[in-house]
Design an enzyme around this catalytic site. Structure first.
Site, PDB file in Angstrom:
ATOM      1  N   LYS A  80      -5.870  -1.503  -7.112  1.00 57.52           N
ATOM      2  CA  LYS A  80      -4.483  -1.043  -7.216  1.00 57.52           C
ATOM      3  C   LYS A  80      -4.416   0.418  -7.668  1.00 57.52           C
ATOM      4  CE  LYS A  80       0.103  -2.085  -8.984  1.00 57.52           C
ATOM      5  NZ  LYS A  80       0.926  -2.704 -10.025  1.00 57.52           N
ATOM      6  N   ASN A 133       0.460  -0.164 -14.878  1.00 60.77           N
ATOM      7  CA  ASN A 133      -0.238   0.676 -13.903  1.00 60.77           C
ATOM      8  C   ASN A 133      -1.305   1.527 -14.571  1.00 60.77           C
ATOM      9  OD1 ASN A 133       0.963   0.079 -11.466  1.00 60.77           O
ATOM     10  ND2 ASN A 133       2.659   1.514 -11.781  1.00 60.77           N
ATOM     11  N   SER A 166       7.187   5.270  -6.447  1.00 62.54           N
ATOM     12  CA  SER A 166       7.831   5.400  -7.758  1.00 62.54           C
ATOM     13  C   SER A 166       7.607   6.799  -8.318  1.00 62.54           C
ATOM     14  CB  SER A 166       7.275   4.353  -8.724  1.00 62.54           C
ATOM     15  OG  SER A 166       5.902   4.584  -8.950  1.00 62.54           O
ATOM     16  N   ASN A 189      -2.701   3.378  -5.615  1.00 65.51           N
ATOM     17  CA  ASN A 189      -1.600   4.173  -6.171  1.00 65.51           C
ATOM     18  C   ASN A 189      -1.956   5.647  -6.268  1.00 65.51           C
ATOM     19  OD1 ASN A 189       0.380   2.209  -6.530  1.00 65.51           O
ATOM     20  ND2 ASN A 189      -0.400   1.582  -8.525  1.00 65.51           N
ATOM     21  N   GLY A 202       7.861  -4.029 -23.857  1.00 67.75           N
ATOM     22  CA  GLY A 202       8.350  -3.136 -22.798  1.00 67.75           C
ATOM     23  C   GLY A 202       8.979  -3.996 -21.715  1.00 67.75           C
ATOM     24  N   GLY A 224       8.143  -6.000 -16.902  1.00 67.69           N
ATOM     25  CA  GLY A 224       8.198  -6.808 -18.110  1.00 67.69           C
ATOM     26  C   GLY A 224       9.260  -7.893 -18.011  1.00 67.69           C
ATOM     27  N   GLU A 256       3.176   8.957 -14.061  1.00 63.74           N
ATOM     28  CA  GLU A 256       1.983   8.271 -14.593  1.00 63.74           C
ATOM     29  C   GLU A 256       0.684   8.906 -14.076  1.00 63.74           C
ATOM     30  OE1 GLU A 256       3.110   3.760 -15.729  1.00 63.74           O
ATOM     31  OE2 GLU A 256       3.128   4.094 -13.564  1.00 63.74           O
ATOM     32  N   GLY A 279      11.054  -3.436 -19.109  1.00 68.66           N
ATOM     33  CA  GLY A 279      11.632  -2.807 -17.919  1.00 68.66           C
ATOM     34  C   GLY A 279      11.557  -3.785 -16.761  1.00 68.66           C
ATOM     35  N   ASN A 334       0.758   7.595  -4.062  1.00 68.50           N
ATOM     36  CA  ASN A 334       1.959   8.000  -4.802  1.00 68.50           C
ATOM     37  C   ASN A 334       2.093   9.501  -4.976  1.00 68.50           C
ATOM     38  OD1 ASN A 334       2.539   5.323  -4.977  1.00 68.50           O
ATOM     39  ND2 ASN A 334       2.634   5.223  -7.208  1.00 68.50           N
TER      40      ASN A 334
END
Lengths: 304, 304
Positions: free
Chosen positions: A184, A102, A256, A188, A7, A12, A268, A9, A192
């Site tokens: 984290k 994440n 995000s 998030n 991955g 990565g 997510e 992106g 988020n």
């Protein structure tokens, strides 16, 4: 040593491009985005922003092309973990696989298909500008440790951390990597989706007293679920929130998940608030606010 | 008898047009929307849809024109109650004032400016199609009772209820009007903001299991706050939710708060979930989910 980033992106690519600059590391990049793969193989993988780098990993969308690797670093969005590791698992038959993703549940998904798993959390962030070119927005540390039910050997974890650090991605190998991971995730999950539901930037979510109160209540539920598992957070998630709300850090930043909502992409949420709810249920800790937020974001996804 | 409808939007117009058809009732309509006032005075106030009616109230935007009235019926949005009753209070110096508005706190606002207050709840609904013309979407009952700290006399409440019923707006005069009011508030507070935050229609909010679970948790908090005040709900708000979710009722209906959000208009959240939180605080009942929903919708309003 040979490493495959699964991955490729934004996050990565940070690992793939920096590690590929090292003489003693051979890097493969597995990604389904063909234009990106072609650009990497043609022109290399370029980072710009917080630091500049140009690495030349070998990229592919065909898992059959991957050679046996010493390490995997999985960096897909959390909802794609299972498919990505199922496709690539053969390359890690004798290797160790780390996650820098994440959310909660990625290690468990990786462990269904591989034997030596590294629990990981990373704070650097960026975005894909165009095929072969990633903007590096935020520097930060990475932590690796054993995934307890199927742990990678300590010396292998240390070897991967040393290579990442030498490449320019400061990485700590620790005995218990759950503290930074939960810090984290709690951060998030508390911020988020509140931004995604209200359409407010990070700074405004944190400065509006009633919203900050909601954020802190979500943090408290997450802390209780972490504590019930014996996880010692390496720092208070509230500090991350205070930090991110500063004008010079992420005041005007759209989380995000808000970017996902505006683009009508799947979020997510299942691996953030959904993960906290699931671990809460396993350990008998009520998480009504995380559950409410999870339901609202899932409902919003269904409205598209 | 002389009645002034204060706020002649959709619901106010249902009362004004039907009451104005009665020979023994003189109706005034107070509203700040000039084109609507002019159309009413020129062509009358027309209802179509669930029933047809044409009434000829006297409309004005100038509170100084209002004669002394036996009754007021306040029908503004809840955030406009204080301004509207402050402007018109002189007309009710010897009269009684009822509310047919949504939410909690309207009676208290009216009682700051008048002496004899009628607690009211109404279920009919409609929308303003054009100046002077309202679509009557849903028929339903109205309940009037004394506002306990500054009650209107029972026989006056009965007199207004009788006139409304005779006009075609079935109305019950009761000893304790809090049951129907809280049933409607709990219903609205549990469903409208969930639709507004997820952008889902009423039916989808109620059929999606996790969202319905959230709705029911919001209902439970509201019921606990009502019970702490000794309020006996006249029926379970869950029945209203099941009813509204039926395809033939409101399955595809966007809750009014979702319409407000799509039009970026201020919502009535302060008087729905905000009202439940305030009464909960007064009576020591925790309402964390209503508080969370309240904060999220206020945040969404601030994003515009």
């Amino acid at each position: 040593m040979r490493v495959c980033v699964v991955g490729c992106g934004a996050v990565g690519s940070l690992f793939a491009a920096t590690l590929a600059q090292l003489d003693d590391v051979e890097v493969w990049a597995y990604d389904l985005y063909r234009e990106h793969v072609d650009a990497i193989n043609r022109d290399g993988l370029r980072l710009s922003g917080a630091a500049e780098a140009l690495g030349r990993p070998t990229a592919t969308s065909d898992p059959g092309e991957l050679p046996p690797c010493d390490f995997g670093i999985v960096a897909t969005k959390a909802m794609h973990t299972s498919a990505a590791i199922e496709a690539t698992a053969a390359a890690f038959a004798n290797g160790c696989v780390a996650t820098v993703q994440n959310g909660l549940g990625n290690e468990e998904a990786i462990a269904k298909h591989t034997e030596r798993v590294i629990r990981g959390t990373t704070f650097p962030a960026g975005k894909l500008l165009e095929p072969g070119h990633v903007q590096w927005d935020v520097k930060g540390d990475t932590t690796f440790g054993p995934f307890e039910p199927k742990p990678a050997p300590r010396d292998e974890i240390a070897r991967l951390a040393e290579a990442c650090t030498r490449a320019g991605m400061p990485t700590h190998a620790v005995e218990d990597a759950r503290g930074p991971q939960w810090r984290k995730v709690i951060f998030n999950a508390a911020t988020n989706p509140v931004g995604a539901l209200t359409r407010l930037t990070h700074g405004r979510v944190c400065e509006e007293p009633e919203l900050r109160r909601l954020v802190s209540s979500l943090v408290d539920e997450g802390k209780a679920v972490a504590a019930a598992q014996g996880i010692v957070l390496d720092a208070d998630p509230e500090d991350l929130i205070d930090h991110a709300a500063k004008p010079e850090v992420a005041y005007g930043h759209k989380a995000s998940m808000l970017q996902d909502v505006e683009a009508r992409r799947q979020t997510e949420i299942d691996y953030l608030n959904g993960g906290i709810v699931r671990f809460g249920e396993e350990h008998g800790i009520p998480t009504p606010l995380n559950r409410a937020i999870w339901s609202l974001v899932k409902g919003l996804e269904q409205s598209w």
